[in-house]
Design an enzyme around this catalytic site. Structure first.
Site, PDB file in Angstrom:
ATOM      1  N   CYS A  26       2.315  -0.505  -9.109  1.00  0.00           N
ATOM      2  CA  CYS A  26       1.184  -0.466  -8.170  1.00  0.00           C
ATOM      3  C   CYS A  26       0.353  -1.743  -8.187  1.00  0.00           C
ATOM      4  CB  CYS A  26       0.295   0.733  -8.476  1.00  0.00           C
ATOM      5  SG  CYS A  26       1.134   2.327  -8.261  1.00  0.00           S
ATOM      6  N   HIS A  57      -6.707  -0.344  -5.313  1.00  0.00           N
ATOM      7  CA  HIS A  57      -5.477   0.444  -5.199  1.00  0.00           C
ATOM      8  C   HIS A  57      -5.851   1.879  -4.876  1.00  0.00           C
ATOM      9  CE1 HIS A  57      -1.715   2.300  -6.011  1.00  0.00           C
ATOM     10  NE2 HIS A  57      -2.044   2.774  -7.205  1.00  0.00           N
ATOM     11  N   ASN A 113      -0.941   7.503  -2.053  1.00  0.00           N
ATOM     12  CA  ASN A 113      -0.613   6.341  -2.886  1.00  0.00           C
ATOM     13  C   ASN A 113       0.721   5.774  -2.437  1.00  0.00           C
ATOM     14  OD1 ASN A 113       0.017   4.502  -4.875  1.00  0.00           O
ATOM     15  ND2 ASN A 113      -0.440   5.858  -6.589  1.00  0.00           N
TER      16      ASN A 113
END
EC number: 2.3.1.180
Length: 339
Positions: A116, A257, A287
């Site tokens: 990520c 994020h 996500n």
């Protein structure tokens, strides 16, 4: 000789058409809208459902839009980097597939793998390549088809993830008050037990056993990951802000994020920022791993002004984390729409 810096000069993005909302998900696994919204803040996510299409398809769509919006000559692109955890194949690289589909004749391509945090780390690598003076234009793409590694019988992880891609053009500039200004990155290798995919690599190659025991899906120990993410992203942002004289009065946006709304709110609180100065789209996309930060930029491009102070921050598997300070390079309101 004038100092060369690297600046983002355009954004393109792509999300699949199919929307998997919480109501539909609750018919697949034991969950509900209230449980998901309360814990992570996700209402829906986009899923690439077409058979035979992978991460490279979304990455290509995002890059193609980027080229159209910026009007850049494809033959002037020096390199193309795709950051992903869901590559089309073990090899060749996903970036090489994207480059071939786009018909870039004078560029080389490679994949970058940092979960990520991939977009943050890759942006820094691209900026360093440009600052060396050897390259002038690089496309950086964050793309992940997380649905390909999500177990839709696992109620703790399947609500969290979606699919998407976004691309930025990074160019050389001698203008010193725009571009990538500073970064702080760290890795804590102790994160392995808490967030991983057990099988498919060289330690545990695919076999009938690994398939039967569903070992090719993402595993996450949510509470541990949450705790580390809140601390790391908050500390990283505070450090970047302190050493660059940034505060609530001069930070235009934090771009975090998009993993969990509570993590995002904790980062904003640490910087004493109102949520009006935080880019958030987790409710609609979930996500998307390496794609979350550039997708947030894509969604909010019209709000950005030249000279805006931005802080990007992320946390991911391997317990990679960090923050980057970017001074934005153009007025987003003047960009031609090409979605």
């Amino acid at each position: 000789m004038e100092k060369i810096n690297a600046v983002i000069t355009g954004i393109g993005g792509y999300v699949p058409d199919y929307v998997l909302n919480n109501d539909e998900l609750s018919r697949m696994v034991d969950t509900n809208d209230e449980w998901i919204m309360t814990r992570v803040g996700i209402k829906e996510r986009r899923i690439l459902t077409e058979e035979g299409l992978g991460t490279s398809y979304m990455a290509r769509k995002a890059a193609k839009q980027l080229l159209h919006k910026t009007g850049v000559d494809p033959d002037t692109i020096d390199a193309l980097i795709v950051t992903t955890s869901t590559a089309d194949y073990q090899f060749p690289s996903t970036a090489s597939i994207v480059l071939g589909k786009l018909g870039l004749k004078n560029a080389f391509a490679f994949d970058f793998w940092a979960a990520c945090c991939g977009f943050l780390y890759t942006l820094d690598v691209a900026a360093s390549m440009i600052q060396s003076g050897r390259y002038k234009k690089i496309i950086v793409i964050g793309a992940d088809k997380m649905s390909s590694v999500v177990d839709y019988t696992d109620r703790s992880t399947c609500p969290l993830f979606g699919d998407g891609a976004a691309a930025v053009l990074v160019e050389a500039t001698t203008e010193q008050n725009v571009g990538l200004m500073d970064s702080h990155f760290r890795t804590d290798g102790k994160g392995l037990p808490f967030l991983h995919i057990k099988a498919g690599g060289s330690v545990c190659p695919p076999s009938p056993f690994t398939v039967d025991h569903r070992l090719h899906y993402l595993y996450q120990e949510g509470r541990t990951v949450f705790r580390y993410a809140v601390t790391s992203m908050s500390d990283d942002c505070a450090l970047i802000a302190e050493r660059n004289g940034l505060n609530k009065d001069n930070i235009a946006f934090v771009v975090p994020h998009q993993a969990n709304m509570r993590i995002i709110e904790a980062v904003a609180k640490r910087l004493d920022l109102s949520m009006d100065h935080v880019m958030v789209n987790i409710e609609h996309y979930g996500n998307t791993s390496a794609a979350t930060i550039p997708l947030a930029l894509w969604d909010n491009e019209k709000r950005l002004k030249k000279g805006d102070n931005l802080i990007f921050t992320a946390f991911g598997a391997g317990f990679v984390h960090g923050a980057t300070y970017v001074k934005w390079g153009y007025d987003g309101s003047s960009v031609h729409e090409a979605k």
